[in-house]
Design a protein around this motif. Structure first.
Motif, PDB file in Angstrom:
ATOM      1  N   ARG A  40       7.349  10.726  -0.686  1.00  0.00           N
ATOM      2  CA  ARG A  40       6.051  10.078  -0.904  1.00  0.00           C
ATOM      3  C   ARG A  40       6.050   9.263  -2.193  1.00  0.00           C
ATOM      4  O   ARG A  40       5.457   8.167  -2.259  1.00  0.00           O
ATOM      5  N   ALA A  41       6.707   9.759  -3.245  1.00  0.00           N
ATOM      6  CA  ALA A  41       6.740   9.056  -4.526  1.00  0.00           C
ATOM      7  C   ALA A  41       7.801   7.960  -4.563  1.00  0.00           C
ATOM      8  O   ALA A  41       8.033   7.364  -5.611  1.00  0.00           O
ATOM      9  N   VAL A  62       4.357   8.484 -12.534  1.00  0.00           N
ATOM     10  CA  VAL A  62       4.724   7.258 -11.821  1.00  0.00           C
ATOM     11  C   VAL A  62       3.474   6.505 -11.367  1.00  0.00           C
ATOM     12  O   VAL A  62       3.485   5.280 -11.225  1.00  0.00           O
ATOM     13  N   GLY A  63       2.388   7.253 -11.163  1.00  0.00           N
ATOM     14  CA  GLY A  63       1.150   6.623 -10.733  1.00  0.00           C
ATOM     15  C   GLY A  63       0.532   7.264  -9.510  1.00  0.00           C
ATOM     16  O   GLY A  63      -0.341   6.675  -8.872  1.00  0.00           O
ATOM     17  N   TYR A  64       0.982   8.466  -9.154  1.00  0.00           N
ATOM     18  CA  TYR A  64       0.448   9.158  -7.995  1.00  0.00           C
ATOM     19  C   TYR A  64      -0.495  10.276  -8.421  1.00  0.00           C
ATOM     20  O   TYR A  64      -0.313  10.886  -9.474  1.00  0.00           O
ATOM     21  N   THR A  65      -1.487  10.554  -7.597  1.00  0.00           N
ATOM     22  CA  THR A  65      -2.347  11.710  -7.815  1.00  0.00           C
ATOM     23  C   THR A  65      -1.746  12.914  -7.101  1.00  0.00           C
ATOM     24  O   THR A  65      -0.917  12.760  -6.198  1.00  0.00           O
ATOM     25  N   GLY A 114       0.783  -1.219   0.000  1.00  0.00           N
ATOM     26  CA  GLY A 114       0.000   0.000   0.000  1.00  0.00           C
ATOM     27  C   GLY A 114       0.810   1.261   0.000  1.00  0.00           C
ATOM     28  O   GLY A 114       0.268   2.343   0.178  1.00  0.00           O
ATOM     29  N   ALA A 115       2.135   1.166  -0.180  1.00  0.00           N
ATOM     30  CA  ALA A 115       2.975   2.358  -0.113  1.00  0.00           C
ATOM     31  C   ALA A 115       2.926   3.170  -1.397  1.00  0.00           C
ATOM     32  O   ALA A 115       3.344   4.309  -1.410  1.00  0.00           O
ATOM     33  N   GLY A 116       2.448   2.593  -2.481  1.00  0.00           N
ATOM     34  CA  GLY A 116       2.407   3.308  -3.752  1.00  0.00           C
ATOM     35  C   GLY A 116       3.418   2.743  -4.725  1.00  0.00           C
ATOM     36  O   GLY A 116       4.357   2.040  -4.343  1.00  0.00           O
ATOM     37  N   PRO A 117       3.248   3.026  -6.008  1.00  0.00           N
ATOM     38  CA  PRO A 117       4.147   2.484  -7.032  1.00  0.00           C
ATOM     39  C   PRO A 117       5.544   3.061  -6.927  1.00  0.00           C
ATOM     40  O   PRO A 117       5.729   4.185  -6.474  1.00  0.00           O
ATOM     41  N   ARG A 118       6.537   2.282  -7.345  1.00  0.00           N
ATOM     42  CA  ARG A 118       7.930   2.710  -7.356  1.00  0.00           C
ATOM     43  C   ARG A 118       8.320   3.146  -8.755  1.00  0.00           C
ATOM     44  O   ARG A 118       8.010   2.454  -9.725  1.00  0.00           O
TER      45      ARG A 118
END
Length: 483
Positions: A342-343, A64-67, A13-17
Motif C-alpha cells: 500500500r505504501a 511517507v505521507g500515509y495515514t 491517486g495511488a498515494g505518495p512514493r
C-alpha cells in the motif's frame, strides 16, 4: 531532491512514493526484525516477530505521507487474498484426520515401507510428489496428502524430517510449476501474454536439468543416510501395527484416486478436497467408526491407539485445531506485506531494479531479483509472478526477447522461491501440515534452489533463449531485423 519530489507526488491517486533509500529501509529493517526473532531468539511459532515487523513497517510508512487508516486498508486488502488459502488449510486439516481414520494414510505408509528401499527413499519421495502434483496441479493438495504419508515413511525409516520435507517440497513444486492444470502456471502464462504450452515448453529448459540434478542429489543424500535407516529395529513392529490396527484393503485408495481424477479434470480445489474428505469418512464409517468419534477427530485430530508407541506418535495428527497457529501466522505475514504494498515500497524497489536492465543476463537476473523482493515483502506466490510479469513485459519486448522467457523466469523465482521464505503463505502451510519450518527444510529443497541457477545459465549461454519471432538467441540476428 528526487526523493522529496516522489514523496509529494500523487500518481493517479495511488498515494505518495517513498524515496529509494527510505524504501530500502522500510523493507530491510522489518525483515531484519523477523529474522532476528526467528533465527537468533528462536521464537516459535514466529507470530511475535511478524507482528513486530507489521508495527515497525507501519510506523516507518507514516512519514511517507500515509495515514494509519490507509495502511490498515492495505493490510485488509492483502488479507483478502489469502481467504482461499485459509479455506484450503481448514479442509486439509480435516482431510488428514479422515484419511487416517479411513486407513488411507496408514496404507500408503505400509506399502511405502514395503516397496521403497531406504537408499532410494528421498529420490522416490521426490518423484512421487512430482507425479502427483503434475496430475493434480496443486502443491498444497500433494503435500497435505501424499506428503503426510511420505513423512511418516521417512520417520519410520529413521530419516530427518527436514530432509524428507525437502524432497516432498521439491517434488510438489515441480508439478505446481509444470502442470497444465496448475493455477500458478496458467496465471503466469496469462499475465505474460504467453500461450500455456509455449510457457510450459520454455520452462523445461530450466526445470528439467534442475530436476535431474536434484534427483542425483537426493540419491546421494539417501546413500549417505542408509546406515541410519538400516539401524531401525522396530520396522517389523511398525508393519505389524499397521496390519492389525488399520484397514489396508484397496478400497482405502479411493480418496487419493478421486483427488487425482477430479483435479486433472480441473474442478475447483475446495470441492475436490470436499469429495476426498467425504469419501474417506464413508470408508471409515463402513469400517466401524461412529459419527461422534469422527466429529471429534475432525476437530482435534486423529489419535492412534496401536500397540506401537512410535506408530501412535506418527499417526496422531490432523484436525481443525492443528491448523489454527498456521492461520495466525498467515494473517500476520500478509498484513506485513499489505503495508509495504500500500505504501508503494515494493513499487519503488522494482523501479530501481528495472533501470539499466538491457542485456538478457541483466533482464533475467533483475526479474529473478524482483520476484524474490516481492516474496520477501509479501510472502505471496501469485504476486511474485504477477508484479514482475507486468513490470518487465515491455522491457523484454524492447530487447527482442520472447515473452515465454519472462513467464518462465517469473515462475523460476516466484513459484519455486515461495516455500523458501519462512514467512510466506506456502512456508506457513508446510509448517502447519508437515510440522517442519522453512529454516529446517530449505537446505534440502534442491529443486527450488537449482532452477534459478539454470535460469541464469540459460541467459548467459543463450541456450533455451528465444527472440520475439521464436528464433533462438544463439543464431545470428541478421534476418530478425526484417521480421
Amino acid at each position: 531532491m528526487s526523493g522529496s519530489n516522489n514523496r509529494n507526488t500523487q500518481d493517479a491517486g495511488a498515494g505518495p512514493r517513498p524515496g529509494l533509500l527510505w524504501a530500502v529501509l522500510c523493507f530491510t529493517l522489518p525483515v531484519g526484525v523477523i529474522l532476528y526473532g526467528t533465527v537468533f531468539v528462536g521464537v516459535r511459532p514466529p507470530v511475535l516477530p511478524l507482528l513486530a515487523a507489521v508495527a515497525l513497517a507501519g510506523l516507518m510508512c507514516l512519514p511517507v505521507g500515509y495515514t494509519w487508516k490507509e495502511l490498515q486498508e492495505g493490510m485488509l486488502e492483502s488479507l483478502g487474498r489469502v481467504q482461499l488459502a485459509v479455506a484450503i488449510l481448514v479442509m486439509v486439516g480435516m482431510t488428514i484426520s479422515a484419511w487416517l481414520a479411513s486407513g488411507t494414510i496408514p496404507a500408503i505408509i505400509y506399502w511405502g515401507l514395503k516397496l521403497i528401499a531406504p537408499q532410494y527413499f528421498f529420490a522416490s519421495a521426490f518423484v512421487l510428489c512430482a507425479v502427483a502434483s503434475v496430475a493434480t496441479g496443486t502443491s498444497f493438495g500433494t503435500m497435505g496428502t501424499i506428503g503426510v504419508a511420505l513423512l511418516g515413511v521417512g520417520g519410520v525409516m529413521g530419516f530427518s524430517p527436514a530432509m524428507t520435507v525437502g524432497a516432498i517440497v521439491s517434488g510438489a513444486y515441480f508439478g505446481d510449476k509444470m502442470s497444465p492444470v496448475s493455477d500458478s502456471t496458467n496465471i503466469t502464462a496469462t499475465i505474460c501474454e504467453t500461450p500455456l504450452f509455449t510457457h510450459i515448453s520454455s520452462m523445461m529448459w530450466t526445470t528439467v536439468p534442475a530436476a535431474l540434478v536434484a534427483m542425483a542429489g537426493f540419491m546421494l543424500l539417501g546413500a549417505t543416510q542408509t546406515a541410519a535407516s538400516g539401524s531401525l529395529e522396530s520396522l517389523s513392529g511398525i508393519l505389524a501395527g499397521l496390519e492389525n490396527g488399520f484397514n489396508l484393503s484397496p478400497v482405502v485408495f479411493i480418496p487419493p484416486v478421486l483427488m487425482v481424477i477430479l483435479a486433472y479434470r480441473r474442478y475447483p480445489v475446495l470441492p475436490v478436497m470436499g469429495v476426498c474428505l467425504l469419501s474417506a469418512l464413508l470408508i471409515a464409517l463402513a469400517g466401524g467408526a461412529t459419527l461422534d468419534v469422527l466429529a471429534k477427530q475432525l476437530t482435534t485430530g486423529y489419535k492412534a491407539a496401536t500397540e506401537s508407541a512410535q506408530l501412535n506418535k506418527l499417526l496422531s495428527r490432523g484436525g481443525l485445531m492443528s491448523v489454527m497457529p498456521t492461520i495466525l501466522l498467515l494473517t500476520s505475514g500478509m498484513a506485513f506485506g499489505g503495508i509495504l504494498e500500500r505504501a508503494r515500497v515494493l513499487e519503488v524497489l522494482l523501479d530501481a531494479m528495472l533501470r539499466g536492465s538491457r542485456s538478457p543476463v541483466r533482464l533475467v537476473a533483475s526479474t529473478l531479483g524482483s520476484a524474490y523482493i516481492i516474496l520477501l515483502g509479501t510472502g505471496s506466490q501469485m504476486l511474485a509472478a504477477i508484479i514482475p510479469g507486468r513490470a518487465f513485459l515491455h522491457a523484454y519486448d524492447e530487447n527482442d526477447l520472447h515473452r515465454s522467457v519472462l513467464s518462465r523466469t517469473c515462475e523460476d523465482a516466484g513459484t519455486l522461491g515461495c516455500p523458501l521464505v519462512p514467512w510466506s503463505v506456502h512456508a506457513f502451510y508446510i509448517m502447519g501440515v508437515l510440522g517442519v519450518s522453512a529454516y529446517e527444510f530449505a537446505p534440502y529443497a534442491l529443486l527450488n534452489w537449482g532452477v534459478p541457477v539454470f535460469s541464469i545459465l540459460c541467459a548467459m549461454t543463450g541456450i533455451g533463449m528465444r527472440r520475439r519471432d521464436g528464433s533462438p538467441v544463439r543464431r545470428a540476428p541478421a534476418q530478425v531485423e526484417n521480421a
